[in-house]
Scaffold this motif. Structure first.
Motif, mmCIF file in Angstrom:
data_model
loop_
_atom_site.group_PDB
_atom_site.id
_atom_site.type_symbol
_atom_site.label_atom_id
_atom_site.label_comp_id
_atom_site.label_asym_id
_atom_site.label_seq_id
_atom_site.Cartn_x
_atom_site.Cartn_y
_atom_site.Cartn_z
ATOM 1 N N ARG A 237 0.844 -1.189 0.000
ATOM 2 C CA ARG A 237 0.000 0.000 0.000
ATOM 3 C C ARG A 237 0.885 1.247 0.000
ATOM 4 N NH1 ARG A 237 -2.869 -3.867 2.805
ATOM 5 N NH2 ARG A 237 -5.041 -4.113 2.096
ATOM 6 N N VAL A 238 0.646 2.106 -0.968
ATOM 7 C CA VAL A 238 1.430 3.328 -1.125
ATOM 8 C C VAL A 238 0.518 4.513 -0.837
ATOM 9 C CG1 VAL A 238 2.855 4.695 -2.691
ATOM 10 C CG2 VAL A 238 2.833 2.190 -2.889
ATOM 11 N N SER A 239 0.938 5.395 0.066
ATOM 12 C CA SER A 239 0.121 6.570 0.407
ATOM 13 C C SER A 239 0.343 7.681 -0.606
ATOM 14 C CB SER A 239 0.482 7.063 1.803
ATOM 15 O OG SER A 239 1.767 7.697 1.795
ATOM 16 N N ASP A 240 -0.436 8.741 -0.501
ATOM 17 C CA ASP A 240 -0.285 9.860 -1.434
ATOM 18 C C ASP A 240 1.042 10.585 -1.248
ATOM 19 O OD1 ASP A 240 -0.894 10.949 1.010
ATOM 20 O OD2 ASP A 240 -2.520 12.229 0.311
ATOM 21 N N THR A 241 1.704 10.335 -0.107
ATOM 22 C CA THR A 241 3.021 10.962 0.131
ATOM 23 C C THR A 241 4.172 10.000 -0.196
ATOM 24 O OG1 THR A 241 3.005 10.284 2.459
ATOM 25 C CG2 THR A 241 2.071 12.456 1.938
ATOM 26 N N GLY A 242 3.841 8.815 -0.688
ATOM 27 C CA GLY A 242 4.881 7.855 -1.045
ATOM 28 C C GLY A 242 5.274 6.903 0.062
ATOM 29 N N GLU A 243 4.614 6.963 1.206
ATOM 30 C CA GLU A 243 4.906 6.023 2.288
ATOM 31 C C GLU A 243 4.444 4.626 1.872
ATOM 32 O OE1 GLU A 243 3.867 5.282 7.028
ATOM 33 O OE2 GLU A 243 3.090 7.046 5.972
ATOM 34 N N ILE A 244 5.248 3.628 2.177
ATOM 35 C CA ILE A 244 4.974 2.262 1.754
ATOM 36 C C ILE A 244 4.726 1.371 2.961
ATOM 37 C CG2 ILE A 244 5.983 0.207 0.669
ATOM 38 C CD1 ILE A 244 7.500 2.088 -1.204
ATOM 39 N N ARG A 245 3.620 0.603 2.883
ATOM 40 C CA ARG A 245 3.334 -0.397 3.906
ATOM 41 C C ARG A 245 3.187 -1.750 3.221
ATOM 42 N NH1 ARG A 245 -2.210 -0.331 6.891
ATOM 43 N NH2 ARG A 245 -2.636 -2.304 5.816
ATOM 44 N N MET A 246 3.911 -2.751 3.722
ATOM 45 C CA MET A 246 3.906 -4.080 3.114
ATOM 46 C C MET A 246 3.323 -5.107 4.080
ATOM 47 S SD MET A 246 7.739 -3.996 1.508
ATOM 48 C CE MET A 246 7.615 -5.725 1.124
ATOM 49 N N ASP A 247 2.414 -5.922 3.574
ATOM 50 C CA ASP A 247 1.822 -6.993 4.363
ATOM 51 C C ASP A 247 1.956 -8.302 3.587
ATOM 52 O OD1 ASP A 247 0.615 -5.462 6.644
ATOM 53 O OD2 ASP A 247 -0.488 -4.509 5.008
ATOM 54 N N PHE A 248 2.560 -9.304 4.220
ATOM 55 C CA PHE A 248 2.728 -10.590 3.560
ATOM 56 C C PHE A 248 1.453 -11.409 3.671
ATOM 57 C CE2 PHE A 248 3.897 -15.115 3.642
ATOM 58 C CZ PHE A 248 4.498 -15.211 2.389
ATOM 59 N N ARG A 249 1.100 -12.102 2.579
ATOM 60 C CA ARG A 249 -0.061 -12.976 2.568
ATOM 61 C C ARG A 249 0.372 -14.386 2.129
ATOM 62 N NH1 ARG A 249 -1.558 -9.544 5.266
ATOM 63 N NH2 ARG A 249 -3.278 -8.056 4.946
ATOM 64 N N ASP A 250 0.079 -15.343 2.961
ATOM 65 C CA ASP A 250 0.461 -16.736 2.704
ATOM 66 C C ASP A 250 -0.515 -17.346 1.704
ATOM 67 O OD1 ASP A 250 1.227 -19.372 2.783
ATOM 68 O OD2 ASP A 250 1.096 -19.580 4.960
ATOM 69 N N THR A 251 -0.003 -17.821 0.571
ATOM 70 C CA THR A 251 -0.857 -18.408 -0.455
ATOM 71 C C THR A 251 -0.604 -19.902 -0.654
ATOM 72 O OG1 THR A 251 0.703 -17.922 -2.250
ATOM 73 C CG2 THR A 251 -0.925 -16.223 -1.711
ATOM 74 N N ALA A 252 0.297 -20.496 0.117
ATOM 75 C CA ALA A 252 0.663 -21.900 -0.105
ATOM 76 C C ALA A 252 -0.547 -22.807 0.033
ATOM 77 C CB ALA A 252 1.755 -22.313 0.870
ATOM 78 N N GLU A 253 -0.678 -23.724 -0.873
ATOM 79 C CA GLU A 253 -1.761 -24.694 -0.858
ATOM 80 C C GLU A 253 -1.356 -25.939 -0.072
ATOM 81 O OE1 GLU A 253 -5.709 -25.736 -2.599
ATOM 82 O OE2 GLU A 253 -4.598 -23.910 -2.166
#
Length: 427
Positions: A237-253
């Motif tokens: 997720r990138v804010s209007d000021t360029g701040e970045i937030r990263m969230d990992f999502r597990d997709t392994a079956e």
């Protein structure tokens, strides 16, 4: 000032991976693995929709082989069409496993899907779902499997967007665990002027740098026992000021797990049985209802160590563990032990024996020295296995072992020989 937006960064889908060496596994295990890469990609698509992503970037190795299977191509087309129907764009490159030179079916991609070519670094506009320009996305595919040029040096930022995202399948700083394709340096990426480098090729999840972000998401589905634990993608997720937030999502079956089971304090086989079962059930409980392929590693020192050195005993324990856990055909959250390896030790005994004079003391001293010194260990193993190294598959196997694995082999070999000689003396 930019606009807020969300994208998903994934790589190394390896769709329709063959999962070699499954000749003796139950049908349920084989079928689950065969479908696992597709199931993981389904989870990825669902994640992009649920997280409100504006677009998805796929950093190479979409397929497992250059001559990609028709099944993999049709599945990819169908799921990318689902994303397009949701208004979610997709930007992708091909890597060393699926270069442009591979055989491809003549299929049409839906609007909003951009696969970058291999001739030059291309630039495309990435827009939010409402049509607002969010970023410029740059990428280049592999023309053939073995690309040794530094592709990162070809990237140049094009003005006109509030955010700049570079898509690259590469080995950064010469990671020895991966083929050195499209080699580049982290300093080159950091200084290139981009806001986010969406990388692929390395199957471990790594954030090499922040602001600018240089990120490996890892692969979306583990494919062997070396690829354990959660696998998936980053929701960025990138804010209007360029701040970045990263969230990992597990997709392994299907999850690959390695658990260590200590023999410390154990006097009876019944106690070991209980520890093995407990470890397996804990792996099942932590898998959130998904199947688990398990490697159990016996570690520590104790009264059972000498028995565990006996030929075929580990295989007997493995077969019994499989029986206790039940057939994978009987439940969806099955646990299948793929191997049981013995890494127990008698280090105190070896140290004492190494102080003795004579053949046995000299043998132990050399073995311990080789196990503790990586360079000496490599030399020792190569000399001892010189005849076996004439066999290509064995040579490849030995070369692929890590220093830690070589040390373990030498230590275990030393312990086995000592046990055999002591048994002979006792007889």
């Amino acid at each position: 000032m930019g606009v807020p937006f969300t994208f998903v960064h994934a790589a190394d889908l390896h769709l329709d991976s063959p999962f070699k060496g499954l000749g003796k596994v139950p049908d349920a295990v084989r079928e689950s693995l065969r479908e696992s890469t597709f199931g993981s990609f389904r989870r990825l698509v669902d994640t992009a929709v649920l997280e409100g992503a504006d677009f998805v970037v796929l950093a190479g190795d979409l397929y497992d082989m250059a001559d990609r299977s028709l099944r993999a191509q049709l599945r990819l087309q169908r799921m990318l069409t689902e994303l397009a129907d949701e208004g979610i764009g997709v930007f992708a490159v091909h890597g060393n496993h699926d270069p442009e030179s591979g055989r491809q079916a003549r299929l049409d991609w839906p609007a909003g899907i951009r696969v970058f070519g291999s001739g030059t670094v291309e630039c495309a506009e990435a827009r939010r779902r409402d049509g607002t320009l969010a970023a410029h996305v740059y990428g280049i595919s592999y023309p053939t499997a073995a690309v040794t040029d530094n592709l990162a040096l070809r990237f140049a930022k094009r003005e006109g967007a509030p955010f700049h995202l570079a898509l690259l399948h590469a080995n950064v700083d010469g990671d020895p665990g991966h083929d050195n394709y499209a080699p580049c340096r982290l300093a080159e990426l950091v200084g290139a002027g981009f806001d986010y480098w969406a990388l692929g090729h390395v199957h471990d999840r790594r954030v090499l740098h922040e602001y600018p972000h240089v990120v490996y998401p890892g692969n979306i589905q583990g494919r062997n026992i070396r690829e354990t634990g959660p696998k998936g993608a980053y929701v960025v997720r990138v804010s209007d000021t360029g701040e970045i937030r990263m969230d990992f999502r597990d997709t392994a079956e299907v999850l690959w797990r390695e658990v260590s089971v200590s023999i410390e304090g154990l006097e009876r086989e019944q106690q070991l049985k209980e520890r093995l079962l407990r470890a397996a059930e804990e792996a099942r409980a932590g898998a959130a209802g998904r199947p688990v392929i398990l490697r159990a590693k016996l570690v520590g020192s104790g009264a059972l160590h000498r028995q565990l050195l006996r030929d075929s005993l580990a295989e007997e324990w493995l077969e019994e563990l499989r029986e206790w856990l039940g057939s994978p055909d009987e439940r969806d959250d099955w646990v299948w032990p793929e191997s049981l390896v013995v890494r127990t030790s008698r280090e105190a005994d070896l140290a004492a024996i190494g102080e003795e004079d004579g053949f046995l003391g000299e043998l132990v001293r050399r073995g311990l020295q080789a196990a503790e010194d990586p360079m000496a260990g490599r030399t020792f193993a190569e000399e001892a296995l010189e005849t076996l190294r004439q066999q290509p598959k064995l040579r490849e196997w030995l070369t692929s072992r890590t220093d830690e694995e070589v040390a373990g082999l030498i230590r275990r070999a030393t312990e086995t020989v000592v046990a055999m000689l002591q048994d002979e003396d006792a007889g």
